[in-house]
Design a protein around this motif. Structure first.
Motif, PDB file in Angstrom:
ATOM      1  N   LYS A  91       0.863  -1.169   0.000  1.00 29.94           N
ATOM      2  CA  LYS A  91       0.000   0.000   0.000  1.00 29.94           C
ATOM      3  C   LYS A  91       0.904   1.224   0.000  1.00 29.94           C
ATOM      4  O   LYS A  91       1.738   1.384   0.870  1.00 29.94           O
ATOM      5  N   GLN A  92       0.744   2.055  -1.002  1.00 31.98           N
ATOM      6  CA  GLN A  92       1.617   3.233  -1.126  1.00 31.98           C
ATOM      7  C   GLN A  92       0.746   4.473  -1.255  1.00 31.98           C
ATOM      8  O   GLN A  92      -0.152   4.517  -2.091  1.00 31.98           O
ATOM      9  N   LYS A  93       1.017   5.443  -0.403  1.00 31.42           N
ATOM     10  CA  LYS A  93       0.320   6.723  -0.549  1.00 31.42           C
ATOM     11  C   LYS A  93       1.098   7.541  -1.551  1.00 31.42           C
ATOM     12  O   LYS A  93       2.315   7.654  -1.434  1.00 31.42           O
ATOM     13  N   VAL A  94       0.416   8.134  -2.508  1.00 31.37           N
ATOM     14  CA  VAL A  94       1.165   8.978  -3.443  1.00 31.37           C
ATOM     15  C   VAL A  94       1.574  10.242  -2.700  1.00 31.37           C
ATOM     16  O   VAL A  94       1.022  10.562  -1.648  1.00 31.37           O
ATOM     17  N   LYS A  95       2.559  10.939  -3.238  1.00 30.88           N
ATOM     18  CA  LYS A  95       3.026  12.138  -2.572  1.00 30.88           C
ATOM     19  C   LYS A  95       3.195  13.238  -3.601  1.00 30.88           C
ATOM     20  O   LYS A  95       3.897  13.063  -4.590  1.00 30.88           O
ATOM     21  N   LEU A  96       2.514  14.352  -3.366  1.00 29.44           N
ATOM     22  CA  LEU A  96       2.694  15.499  -4.247  1.00 29.44           C
ATOM     23  C   LEU A  96       3.955  16.214  -3.786  1.00 29.44           C
ATOM     24  O   LEU A  96       4.010  16.730  -2.678  1.00 29.44           O
ATOM     25  N   PRO A  97       5.007  16.223  -4.626  1.00 29.39           N
ATOM     26  CA  PRO A  97       6.236  16.884  -4.197  1.00 29.39           C
ATOM     27  C   PRO A  97       6.078  18.401  -4.267  1.00 29.39           C
ATOM     28  O   PRO A  97       5.149  18.898  -4.894  1.00 29.39           O
TER      29      PRO A  97
END
Ligand code: CTP
Ligand code: ZN
Length: 155
Positions: free
Chosen positions: A94-100
């Motif tokens: 399970k991976q949360k996306v990350k807005l850089p």
């Protein structure tokens, strides 16, 4: 489970993109290049009730995992999305996306004369996230502001 609950089938192997920002499911489909003419089962759910988001979209793709560039693009339009890798019916990752805060490489500047668009210069596009919702990026080189629709057009 109550009869009123909409049940979307679990998948055996593939990817579930969950907690997609409402209204963004079709953009996710576009980012992934899915046109329904090949590949496995794709399930698109829109306006699904969610505890975290109120309402969310969801995309389930059988037989496919995502590459990092696809995940980065999804982060731009759905910064709270979760990518679940499913193997043999179980969520194995399970991976949360990350807005850089800085976006590099995946979007082009809208200004044709920007140095990042020059074929002669080896300059990679680089943007600062100035707003998350609506998404707005500022070019590091020419200060052009890219609006959400400018960004969506590139996918
Ligand atoms: N899912 C699926 N097929 C499977 C396993 C899970 O389609 N074989 C879906 C679930 O329906 C859910 C998502 O993948 O939408 C994540 O599954 P899970 O981690 O079990 O659900 P939650 O705990 O509710 O997830 P979160 O904590 O991220 O909200
Ligand atoms: Zn620029």
């Amino acid at each position: 489970m109550s009869k009123k609950t909409l049940r979307v089938s679990k998948i055996k192997d593939g990817t579930v993109i969950d907690h997609i920002t409402r209204g963004r499911a079709l953009d996710v489909i576009k980012i992934l290049g899915i046109d329904g003419r090949s590949g496995g089962v794709v399930t698109i759910a829109m306006n699904v009730p969610s505890k975290k988001l109120g309402v969310k979209d969801m995309v389930k793709i059988e037989g496919r995992e995502l590459n990092p560039e696809e995940v980065d693009k999804i982060a731009l339009i759905s910064p709270r999305a979760t990518i679940n890798i499913i193997r043999n019916y179980r969520v194995v990752e399970k991976q949360k996306v990350k807005l850089p805060s800085i976006v590099q490489g995946i979007i082009k500047c809208i200004k044709p004369t920007c140095i990042s668009n020059s074929k002669k210069e080896p300059v990679k596009p680089k943007f600062y996230v100035v707003s998350e919702n609506p998404l707005r990026l500022r070019c590091h080189y020419c200060n052009s502001i890219l609006e959400e629709e400018d960004i969506l057009k590139q996918f």
